[in-house]
Design a protein around this motif. Structure first.
Motif, PDB file in Angstrom:
ATOM      1  N   LYS A  61     -71.476  61.722  54.652  1.00 11.38           N
ATOM      2  CA  LYS A  61     -70.866  60.864  53.955  1.00 11.38           C
ATOM      3  C   LYS A  61     -70.115  60.121  54.570  1.00 11.38           C
ATOM      4  O   LYS A  61     -69.435  59.064  54.511  1.00 11.38           O
ATOM      5  CB  LYS A  61     -70.305  61.314  52.511  1.00 11.38           C
ATOM      6  N   LYS A  62     -69.384  60.986  55.305  1.00  7.68           N
ATOM      7  CA  LYS A  62     -68.135  59.873  56.830  1.00  7.68           C
ATOM      8  C   LYS A  62     -68.730  59.205  57.693  1.00  7.68           C
ATOM      9  O   LYS A  62     -67.561  58.257  57.603  1.00  7.68           O
ATOM     10  CB  LYS A  62     -67.438  61.782  57.264  1.00  7.68           C
ATOM     11  N   ALA A  63     -69.694  59.708  57.784  1.00  9.61           N
ATOM     12  CA  ALA A  63     -70.736  58.600  58.697  1.00  9.61           C
ATOM     13  C   ALA A  63     -70.799  57.485  58.572  1.00  9.61           C
ATOM     14  O   ALA A  63     -70.433  56.549  59.116  1.00  9.61           O
ATOM     15  CB  ALA A  63     -71.662  59.508  59.480  1.00  9.61           C
ATOM     16  N   VAL A  64     -71.255  57.696  57.312  1.00  9.34           N
ATOM     17  CA  VAL A  64     -71.802  56.001  56.403  1.00  9.34           C
ATOM     18  C   VAL A  64     -70.302  55.545  55.770  1.00  9.34           C
ATOM     19  O   VAL A  64     -70.572  54.454  56.017  1.00  9.34           O
ATOM     20  CB  VAL A  64     -72.761  56.747  55.110  1.00  9.34           C
ATOM     21  N   ALA A  65     -69.577  55.978  55.363  1.00  9.84           N
ATOM     22  CA  ALA A  65     -68.266  55.296  55.172  1.00  9.84           C
ATOM     23  C   ALA A  65     -68.080  54.386  56.721  1.00  9.84           C
ATOM     24  O   ALA A  65     -67.254  53.190  56.335  1.00  9.84           O
ATOM     25  CB  ALA A  65     -67.501  56.413  54.380  1.00  9.84           C
TER      26      ALA A  65
END
Length: 125
Positions: A61-65
Motif C-alpha cells: 500500500k505504501k509503495a502504491v501511494a
C-alpha cells in the motif's frame, strides 16, 4: 506479494498444527498434556504469519501511494534478500538429524553454529 502468500501459508500451517495437536490424548492427572507445546508452536505460526502478511500488505500500500505521488518506488529501495539464506534453517535441521547420532548433539550443534556464523559473515569470537 510473496511475503503475503508466505504469511498466509504460515497461518494455515499454524491452524493445521493446532487442530492436529488437539487430537492428542490427554492425561487425566495433568491440567495440560502432549498437545500444549504443538499448540503453542501453531499459535506462534499463526501470529508470525499474520504479522508477515499484514506487513506485506502495508508495504504494498505504501509503495502504491508513493508511485501515485510520483515518488520513487519503495520496492526499489529495499535491500535484496539472499535466496540461499532461507535454506539455512531447514538444511541445518536435516544435517542435525543425520549427523547427531554419529557426532553427538553438542559437536553437531557446534558445527552448525560455526557454519552459520561463517555464512553470515559474523566473527566467531
Amino acid at each position: 506479494m510473496r511475503d503475503f502468500f508466505a504469511g498466509i501459508a504460515f497461518v494455515i500451517a499454524g491452524i493445521v498444527t493446532i487442530i492436529t495437536a488437539q487430537q492428542f490424548p490427554t492425561l487425566p492427572s495433568l491440567q495440560y498434556g502432549p498437545s500444549l507445546f504443538p499448540s503453542l508452536i501453531g499459535g506462534g505460526f499463526c501470529l508470525g504469519g499474520a504479522v508477515l502478511a499484514l506487513n506485506a500488505l502495508w508495504l504494498r500500500k505504501k509503495a502504491v501511494a508513493q508511485e501515485a505521488h510520483g515518488s520513487p518506488s519503495l520496492a526499489g529501495s529495499l535491500p535484496e534478500k539472499k535466496n540461499w539464506a532461507m535454506l539455512l534453517p531447514p538444511v541445518s535441521i536435516v544435517f542435525y538429524i543425520l549427523a547427531s547420532d554419529y557426532l553427538g548433539a553438542m559437536l553437531t550443534i557446534m558445527i552448525i553454529m560455526f557454519l552459520l556464523m561463517l555464512l553470515r559473515k559474523h566473527h566467531p569470537t
